[in-house]
Design a protein around this motif. Structure first.
Motif, PDB file in Angstrom:
ATOM      1  N   THR A 236       0.823  -1.203   0.000  1.00  0.00           N
ATOM      2  CA  THR A 236       0.000   0.000   0.000  1.00  0.00           C
ATOM      3  C   THR A 236       0.858   1.255   0.000  1.00  0.00           C
ATOM      4  O   THR A 236       2.058   1.219   0.295  1.00  0.00           O
ATOM      5  CB  THR A 236      -0.909   0.034   1.229  1.00  0.00           C
ATOM      6  OG1 THR A 236      -0.105   0.135   2.421  1.00  0.00           O
ATOM      7  CG2 THR A 236      -1.776  -1.215   1.308  1.00  0.00           C
ATOM      8  N   ASP A 237       0.210   2.382  -0.310  1.00  0.00           N
ATOM      9  CA  ASP A 237       0.927   3.650  -0.340  1.00  0.00           C
ATOM     10  C   ASP A 237       1.530   3.986   1.029  1.00  0.00           C
ATOM     11  O   ASP A 237       2.705   4.336   1.143  1.00  0.00           O
ATOM     12  CB  ASP A 237       0.017   4.782  -0.836  1.00  0.00           C
ATOM     13  CG  ASP A 237      -1.387   4.756  -0.239  1.00  0.00           C
ATOM     14  OD1 ASP A 237      -1.627   4.023   0.732  1.00  0.00           O
ATOM     15  OD2 ASP A 237      -2.255   5.484  -0.758  1.00  0.00           O
ATOM     16  N   GLY A 238       0.732   3.837   2.083  1.00  0.00           N
ATOM     17  CA  GLY A 238       1.235   4.144   3.413  1.00  0.00           C
ATOM     18  C   GLY A 238       2.308   3.187   3.887  1.00  0.00           C
ATOM     19  O   GLY A 238       3.304   3.597   4.488  1.00  0.00           O
ATOM     20  N   GLY A 239       2.130   1.901   3.606  1.00  0.00           N
ATOM     21  CA  GLY A 239       3.123   0.911   4.019  1.00  0.00           C
ATOM     22  C   GLY A 239       4.457   1.099   3.328  1.00  0.00           C
ATOM     23  O   GLY A 239       5.519   0.869   3.912  1.00  0.00           O
ATOM     24  N   THR A 240       4.416   1.522   2.078  1.00  0.00           N
ATOM     25  CA  THR A 240       5.646   1.767   1.326  1.00  0.00           C
ATOM     26  C   THR A 240       6.437   2.923   1.928  1.00  0.00           C
ATOM     27  O   THR A 240       7.664   2.833   2.114  1.00  0.00           O
ATOM     28  CB  THR A 240       5.304   2.061  -0.148  1.00  0.00           C
ATOM     29  OG1 THR A 240       4.839   0.857  -0.756  1.00  0.00           O
ATOM     30  CG2 THR A 240       6.504   2.569  -0.911  1.00  0.00           C
ATOM     31  N   VAL A 241       5.752   4.013   2.268  1.00  0.00           N
ATOM     32  CA  VAL A 241       6.426   5.163   2.869  1.00  0.00           C
ATOM     33  C   VAL A 241       6.978   4.796   4.247  1.00  0.00           C
ATOM     34  O   VAL A 241       8.095   5.191   4.612  1.00  0.00           O
ATOM     35  CB  VAL A 241       5.466   6.372   2.965  1.00  0.00           C
ATOM     36  CG1 VAL A 241       6.122   7.525   3.706  1.00  0.00           C
ATOM     37  CG2 VAL A 241       5.055   6.821   1.575  1.00  0.00           C
ATOM     38  N   GLU A 242       6.216   4.017   5.018  1.00  0.00           N
ATOM     39  CA  GLU A 242       6.694   3.576   6.335  1.00  0.00           C
ATOM     40  C   GLU A 242       8.014   2.820   6.233  1.00  0.00           C
ATOM     41  O   GLU A 242       8.844   2.884   7.141  1.00  0.00           O
ATOM     42  CB  GLU A 242       5.658   2.670   6.991  1.00  0.00           C
ATOM     43  CG  GLU A 242       4.464   3.383   7.579  1.00  0.00           C
ATOM     44  CD  GLU A 242       3.513   2.436   8.266  1.00  0.00           C
ATOM     45  OE1 GLU A 242       2.686   2.916   9.070  1.00  0.00           O
ATOM     46  OE2 GLU A 242       3.587   1.207   8.023  1.00  0.00           O
ATOM     47  N   ARG A 243       8.220   2.138   5.120  1.00  0.00           N
ATOM     48  CA  ARG A 243       9.421   1.314   4.956  1.00  0.00           C
ATOM     49  C   ARG A 243      10.552   2.062   4.256  1.00  0.00           C
ATOM     50  O   ARG A 243      11.558   1.477   3.879  1.00  0.00           O
ATOM     51  CB  ARG A 243       9.054   0.041   4.197  1.00  0.00           C
ATOM     52  CG  ARG A 243       8.217  -0.917   5.046  1.00  0.00           C
ATOM     53  CD  ARG A 243       7.557  -2.001   4.201  1.00  0.00           C
ATOM     54  NE  ARG A 243       6.867  -2.978   5.034  1.00  0.00           N
ATOM     55  CZ  ARG A 243       5.639  -2.810   5.533  1.00  0.00           C
ATOM     56  NH1 ARG A 243       4.971  -1.693   5.282  1.00  0.00           N
ATOM     57  NH2 ARG A 243       5.097  -3.758   6.272  1.00  0.00           N
ATOM     58  N   SER A 247       6.371   6.328  -2.478  1.00  0.00           N
ATOM     59  CA  SER A 247       5.162   5.679  -2.988  1.00  0.00           C
ATOM     60  C   SER A 247       4.682   6.394  -4.244  1.00  0.00           C
ATOM     61  O   SER A 247       4.515   7.613  -4.250  1.00  0.00           O
ATOM     62  CB  SER A 247       4.062   5.705  -1.918  1.00  0.00           C
ATOM     63  OG  SER A 247       2.815   5.352  -2.474  1.00  0.00           O
ATOM     64  N   VAL A 248       4.449   5.630  -5.302  1.00  0.00           N
ATOM     65  CA  VAL A 248       3.976   6.142  -6.584  1.00  0.00           C
ATOM     66  C   VAL A 248       2.619   5.506  -6.865  1.00  0.00           C
ATOM     67  O   VAL A 248       2.526   4.295  -7.083  1.00  0.00           O
ATOM     68  CB  VAL A 248       4.973   5.809  -7.710  1.00  0.00           C
ATOM     69  CG1 VAL A 248       4.412   6.206  -9.070  1.00  0.00           C
ATOM     70  CG2 VAL A 248       6.310   6.481  -7.449  1.00  0.00           C
ATOM     71  N   THR A 249       1.562   6.310  -6.828  1.00  0.00           N
ATOM     72  CA  THR A 249       0.209   5.790  -7.039  1.00  0.00           C
ATOM     73  C   THR A 249      -0.502   6.621  -8.089  1.00  0.00           C
ATOM     74  O   THR A 249      -0.594   7.842  -7.963  1.00  0.00           O
ATOM     75  CB  THR A 249      -0.615   5.854  -5.733  1.00  0.00           C
ATOM     76  OG1 THR A 249       0.160   5.372  -4.638  1.00  0.00           O
ATOM     77  CG2 THR A 249      -1.879   5.029  -5.859  1.00  0.00           C
ATOM     78  N   TRP A 250      -0.992   5.951  -9.119  1.00  0.00           N
ATOM     79  CA  TRP A 250      -1.791   6.621 -10.148  1.00  0.00           C
ATOM     80  C   TRP A 250      -3.254   6.512  -9.746  1.00  0.00           C
ATOM     81  O   TRP A 250      -3.772   5.416  -9.554  1.00  0.00           O
ATOM     82  CB  TRP A 250      -1.553   5.992 -11.520  1.00  0.00           C
ATOM     83  CG  TRP A 250      -0.162   6.209 -12.008  1.00  0.00           C
ATOM     84  CD1 TRP A 250       0.904   5.360 -11.880  1.00  0.00           C
ATOM     85  CD2 TRP A 250       0.323   7.368 -12.691  1.00  0.00           C
ATOM     86  NE1 TRP A 250       2.032   5.927 -12.445  1.00  0.00           N
ATOM     87  CE2 TRP A 250       1.713   7.158 -12.943  1.00  0.00           C
ATOM     88  CE3 TRP A 250      -0.249   8.566 -13.100  1.00  0.00           C
ATOM     89  CZ2 TRP A 250       2.510   8.091 -13.594  1.00  0.00           C
ATOM     90  CZ3 TRP A 250       0.542   9.500 -13.748  1.00  0.00           C
ATOM     91  CH2 TRP A 250       1.896   9.257 -13.998  1.00  0.00           C
TER      92      TRP A 250
END
Length: 274
Positions: A236-243, A247-250
């Motif tokens: 997920t977008d939030g999980g990616t930033v946490e790690r 985060s790249v989401t279209w």
């Protein structure tokens, strides 16, 4: 290339200034931003007949043209695309840098993203740029006491890298890119991942209490209580930033669908119209 830069935190936001200066290297920049805080405004215009919006020219160091609007970011975009600031043609809208990741459920409410969604309705692609904050605070927004710890330069460099190549090859159909950047020095960012929009926030609002307001009958102050932070799924977008990744989401358009369980509502219409 002509780039419209806006935000939802107001024209005094450091994040806006960092982003605008980063965009100056890529094309002709026009900043059009709210004259005050409009976080959580989503893509709202406001009640124009009550607001009577005004526009003022302002100065931002290192930025060639900047304007303040007494209204939310979506209204700033609408005015720009209708020619309020000269040529109404813009190649791209870039919104941010928002202090606080706009991930998961905050995507629905973010004024940072709402500006880009409004631009897409006008046929212009957009990039929404947000950066996580120290601790959790409120999803989508950081309090003033954490802003001094923001690594604004990291988000500015990341945004410029994405926008530079996007301007070289704009999508054939208007698209909205939601970029969320970890609050880390650039050298410590692990890279980037394409993500999905999460459904669980990093910390949920757990309780809302009404406290009587002294001297005012039937009036209350609202006290909000927050739950414990959670580790979000890594896709997920939030999980990616946490790690530690960008985060790249279209983001897709809102489109009609046919979910299960709708027969009852439609049956009621059948009964009405026969």
């Amino acid at each position: 290339m002509r780039i419209l830069v806006t935000n939802d935190d107001g024209v005094d936001s450091i994040g806006l200034h960092v982003l605008a200066r980063a965009m100056e290297e890529l094309g002709e920049v026009v900043v059009v931003a709210p004259d005050r805080e409009y976080s959580g405004a989503s893509a709202a215009f406001g009640a124009l007949h009550l607001m009577r919006p005004e526009i003022h020219r302002i100065r931002i160091d290192g930025v060639s043209e900047a304007w303040a609007v007494s209204g939310p970011p979506a209204l700033c975009v609408m005015f720009a695309t209708l020619g309020a600031f000269g040529d109404k043609h813009f190649d791209l809208i870039v919104s941010g840098i928002n202090p606080g990741a706009n991930v998961g459920r905050s995507v629905y409410h973010s004024g940072t993203i709402g500006a880009c969604l409004t631009g897409r309705n006008a046929g212009i692609s957009g990039v929404a740029v947000s950066q996580s904050v120290e601790g959790f605070g409120v999803e989508g927004q950081g309090w003033d006491d954490v802003l001094e710890k923001q690594q604004w330069g990291t988000a500015g460099v990341v945004a410029a890298a994405a926008v530079r190549r996007m301007l070289d090859d704009l999508p054939p159909e208007p698209a909205v890119l939601n970029l969320n950047v970890p609050n880390l020095p650039l050298a410590d960012v692990k890279g980037w991942r394409r993500t999905i929009v999460g459904t669980v926030p990093p910390r949920t609002m757990a309780t809302v209490h009404l406290e009587p307001k002294a001297g005012h009958e039937d009036s209350y102050k609202v006290r909000m209580g927050w739950g414990d932070p959670v580790l979000l799924p890594e896709e997920t977008d939030g999980g990616t930033v946490e790690r530690g990744y960008v985060s790249v989401t279209w983001l897709s358009r809102i489109t009609a669908s046919e979910p299960a369980g709708t027969d009852s509502a439609e049956a009621g219409l059948d009964e009405l119209f026969g």
